[in-house]
Structures are given as structure tokens and as C-alpha cells.
Design a protein around this motif. Structure first.
Motif, PDB file in Angstrom:
ATOM      1  N   THR A 195      -6.204  -2.217  19.224  1.00  0.00           N
ATOM      2  CA  THR A 195      -5.160  -2.570  18.277  1.00  0.00           C
ATOM      3  C   THR A 195      -5.561  -2.006  16.918  1.00  0.00           C
ATOM      4  O   THR A 195      -6.717  -1.643  16.695  1.00  0.00           O
ATOM      5  CB  THR A 195      -4.996  -4.100  18.160  1.00  0.00           C
ATOM      6  N   GLY A 196      -4.602  -1.950  16.010  1.00  0.00           N
ATOM      7  CA  GLY A 196      -4.936  -1.447  14.690  1.00  0.00           C
ATOM      8  C   GLY A 196      -3.772  -1.520  13.724  1.00  0.00           C
ATOM      9  O   GLY A 196      -2.631  -1.735  14.118  1.00  0.00           O
ATOM     10  N   THR A 197      -4.101  -1.329  12.453  1.00  0.00           N
ATOM     11  CA  THR A 197      -3.109  -1.277  11.386  1.00  0.00           C
ATOM     12  C   THR A 197      -3.369  -0.035  10.551  1.00  0.00           C
ATOM     13  O   THR A 197      -4.515   0.247  10.187  1.00  0.00           O
ATOM     14  CB  THR A 197      -3.193  -2.527  10.491  1.00  0.00           C
ATOM     15  N   ALA A 198      -2.309   0.709  10.250  1.00  0.00           N
ATOM     16  CA  ALA A 198      -2.445   1.925   9.461  1.00  0.00           C
ATOM     17  C   ALA A 198      -1.176   2.146   8.644  1.00  0.00           C
ATOM     18  O   ALA A 198      -0.130   1.541   8.914  1.00  0.00           O
ATOM     19  CB  ALA A 198      -2.708   3.113  10.374  1.00  0.00           C
ATOM     20  N   PHE A 199      -1.283   3.035   7.680  1.00  0.00           N
ATOM     21  CA  PHE A 199      -0.169   3.346   6.798  1.00  0.00           C
ATOM     22  C   PHE A 199       0.010   4.856   6.717  1.00  0.00           C
ATOM     23  O   PHE A 199      -0.955   5.612   6.809  1.00  0.00           O
ATOM     24  CB  PHE A 199      -0.436   2.794   5.390  1.00  0.00           C
ATOM     25  N   ALA A 200       1.252   5.297   6.526  1.00  0.00           N
ATOM     26  CA  ALA A 200       1.562   6.716   6.327  1.00  0.00           C
ATOM     27  C   ALA A 200       2.468   6.819   5.107  1.00  0.00           C
ATOM     28  O   ALA A 200       3.386   6.019   4.931  1.00  0.00           O
ATOM     29  CB  ALA A 200       2.260   7.291   7.554  1.00  0.00           C
ATOM     30  N   ASP A 201       2.219   7.815   4.274  1.00  0.00           N
ATOM     31  CA  ASP A 201       3.034   8.017   3.084  1.00  0.00           C
ATOM     32  C   ASP A 201       3.038   9.496   2.737  1.00  0.00           C
ATOM     33  O   ASP A 201       2.154  10.245   3.143  1.00  0.00           O
ATOM     34  CB  ASP A 201       2.472   7.197   1.915  1.00  0.00           C
ATOM     35  N   GLY A 202       4.014   9.904   1.978  1.00  0.00           N
ATOM     36  CA  GLY A 202       4.101  11.298   1.561  1.00  0.00           C
ATOM     37  C   GLY A 202       4.317  12.243   2.718  1.00  0.00           C
ATOM     38  O   GLY A 202       3.822  13.358   2.703  1.00  0.00           O
ATOM     39  N   THR A 206      -2.567   9.410   5.231  1.00  0.00           N
ATOM     40  CA  THR A 206      -2.774   8.270   6.126  1.00  0.00           C
ATOM     41  C   THR A 206      -3.889   7.366   5.628  1.00  0.00           C
ATOM     42  O   THR A 206      -4.797   7.808   4.917  1.00  0.00           O
ATOM     43  CB  THR A 206      -3.122   8.725   7.557  1.00  0.00           C
ATOM     44  N   GLN A 207      -3.789   6.131   6.028  1.00  0.00           N
ATOM     45  CA  GLN A 207      -4.824   5.134   5.742  1.00  0.00           C
ATOM     46  C   GLN A 207      -4.886   4.176   6.920  1.00  0.00           C
ATOM     47  O   GLN A 207      -3.901   3.513   7.240  1.00  0.00           O
ATOM     48  CB  GLN A 207      -4.490   4.367   4.470  1.00  0.00           C
ATOM     49  N   ILE A 208      -6.012   4.126   7.601  1.00  0.00           N
ATOM     50  CA  ILE A 208      -6.230   3.153   8.667  1.00  0.00           C
ATOM     51  C   ILE A 208      -7.023   2.006   8.042  1.00  0.00           C
ATOM     52  O   ILE A 208      -8.123   2.210   7.534  1.00  0.00           O
ATOM     53  CB  ILE A 208      -7.001   3.762   9.850  1.00  0.00           C
ATOM     54  N   LYS A 210       0.857  -1.190   0.000  1.00  0.00           N
ATOM     55  CA  LYS A 210       0.000   0.000   0.000  1.00  0.00           C
ATOM     56  C   LYS A 210       0.890   1.236   0.000  1.00  0.00           C
ATOM     57  O   LYS A 210       1.802   1.341   0.809  1.00  0.00           O
ATOM     58  CB  LYS A 210      -0.894   0.028   1.232  1.00  0.00           C
ATOM     59  N   TYR A 211       0.604   2.167  -0.899  1.00  0.00           N
ATOM     60  CA  TYR A 211       1.360   3.411  -0.958  1.00  0.00           C
ATOM     61  C   TYR A 211       0.582   4.446  -1.751  1.00  0.00           C
ATOM     62  O   TYR A 211      -0.274   4.113  -2.563  1.00  0.00           O
ATOM     63  CB  TYR A 211       2.745   3.201  -1.572  1.00  0.00           C
ATOM     64  N   LYS A 212       0.858   5.698  -1.488  1.00  0.00           N
ATOM     65  CA  LYS A 212       0.253   6.807  -2.246  1.00  0.00           C
ATOM     66  C   LYS A 212       1.223   7.279  -3.311  1.00  0.00           C
ATOM     67  O   LYS A 212       0.827   7.606  -4.407  1.00  0.00           O
ATOM     68  CB  LYS A 212      -0.107   7.952  -1.305  1.00  0.00           C
ATOM     69  N   TYR A 213       2.508   7.353  -2.970  1.00  0.00           N
ATOM     70  CA  TYR A 213       3.559   7.792  -3.879  1.00  0.00           C
ATOM     71  C   TYR A 213       4.668   6.749  -3.903  1.00  0.00           C
ATOM     72  O   TYR A 213       4.889   6.055  -2.916  1.00  0.00           O
ATOM     73  CB  TYR A 213       4.147   9.128  -3.418  1.00  0.00           C
TER      74      TYR A 213
END
Length: 167
Positions: A131-138, A60-62, A19-22
């Protein structure tokens, strides 16, 4: 993204290519601890001059989370001995399958902070049992009162969000 890789009792932050934005990767946050004092975060520090305006952005994406879980982007000013002076924060609680929210925040450096540091921190935080999973990009921090839109939303990213351009 190597600097964003950590593993603690709270969970992990790793480089992820699914998973990615850029570019071709993002930072994946997996929080496994059930304690609000165990928020999963990574931070960097930098020095600035009096009156500098600093802006911070991150997409961000949770993808999964206990109710109350959020991604937080935070700038904190500290003086030369590390004492708290001020902070600016933006949060996202939206859960989705794409990078749907850009967190933005900023502040102006005060006289006390000019000899100290500015902390740039992104955190996956949640309730006492969560608990959780998330992503950060850019993720981007600039010396400006606002984030240049072309850097974080254009097709041709001028500071190279591809892996070879990551700091």
C-alpha cells in the motif's frame, strides 16, 4: 484536477490541497489493494501525427509506501485497433516530504500509431502485498523532443498550474 478523481477497489485518486509543487493543489494517490494487478492509475489519450516527438513530465512525491512501491509515468503507443506498439517509462521509488523527483519520458510517433492513440498514464504501483500514498503535480505533455524547462521549473508557470488554468 476533477478529471483525475477516481475511486476503485484499488484505492483513490483525489484533488489534494495539503501538498503541491505548483498552484494550490495536486493529485493524491492512495493505494489500498494488495495485488499488483490492482495498480492505481489514471490515463488520458490523444492523437498525433507520424514523426511527432512527444514528451511527458510530472513531479512526484511518495510520502509512505511498502517496500517496492513506485510512481510510474508512462507513454504508450497503440494502433487504430488498440494493439500495443511501444512505450516509454520513468519511475520513482524515492520517499520524502517534498516533491523531490521529476519524472520525464518521451517517444516518437510511428506510422502505425498515427491512426491510433498515445496514452499518458501516471500510476502508483507496488509489490503483491503493498500500500502507499503519493502525489503528482505539474503533469505536462507536449509535442516536443524535450520538456521546456521554463514550463515545469520556473517561478512563473506559463500554462497556469493554478486551479483555474487546469484542463
Amino acid at each position: 484536477l476533477a478529471d483525475w478523481t477516481i475511486a476503485t477497489a484499488t484505492g483513490t485518486i483525489t484533488r489534494d490541497t495539503t501538498k503541491y509543487k505548483y498552484g494550490t493543489a495536486s493529485s493524491k494517490f492512495v493505494r489500498t489493494a494488495n495485488n499488483t494487478d490492482q495498480d492505481l492509475s489514471q490515463k488520458f489519450t490523444a492523437g498525433w501525427a507520424i514523426g511527432d516527438s512527444i514528451s511527458l513530465a510530472s513531479w512526484t512525491q511518495i510520502t509512505s509506501a511498502t517496500s517496492g512501491m513506485s510512481m510510474q509515468l508512462k507513454l504508450t503507443q497503440r494502433d487504430n485497433v488498440g494493439s500495443f506498439l511501444a512505450s516509454a517509462v520513468d519511475n520513482s521509488t524515492a520517499i520524502g516530504t517534498v516533491f523531490i523527483q521529476q519524472l520525464l519520458t518521451g517517444l516518437t510517433v510511428t506510422a502505425d500509431a498515427a491512426t491510433g492513440t498515445i496514452e499518458y498514464m501516471i500510476t502508483l504501483r507496488g509489490p503483491t502485498v503493498g500500500t502507499g500514498t503519493a502525489f503528482a503535480d505539474g503533469c505536462l505533455m507536449v509535442k516536443a523532443s524535450t520538456i521546456p524547462k521554463a514550463w515545469v521549473s520556473g517561478r512563473n508557470i506559463s500554462n497556469h498550474f493554478d486551479d483555474n488554468g487546469q484542463a
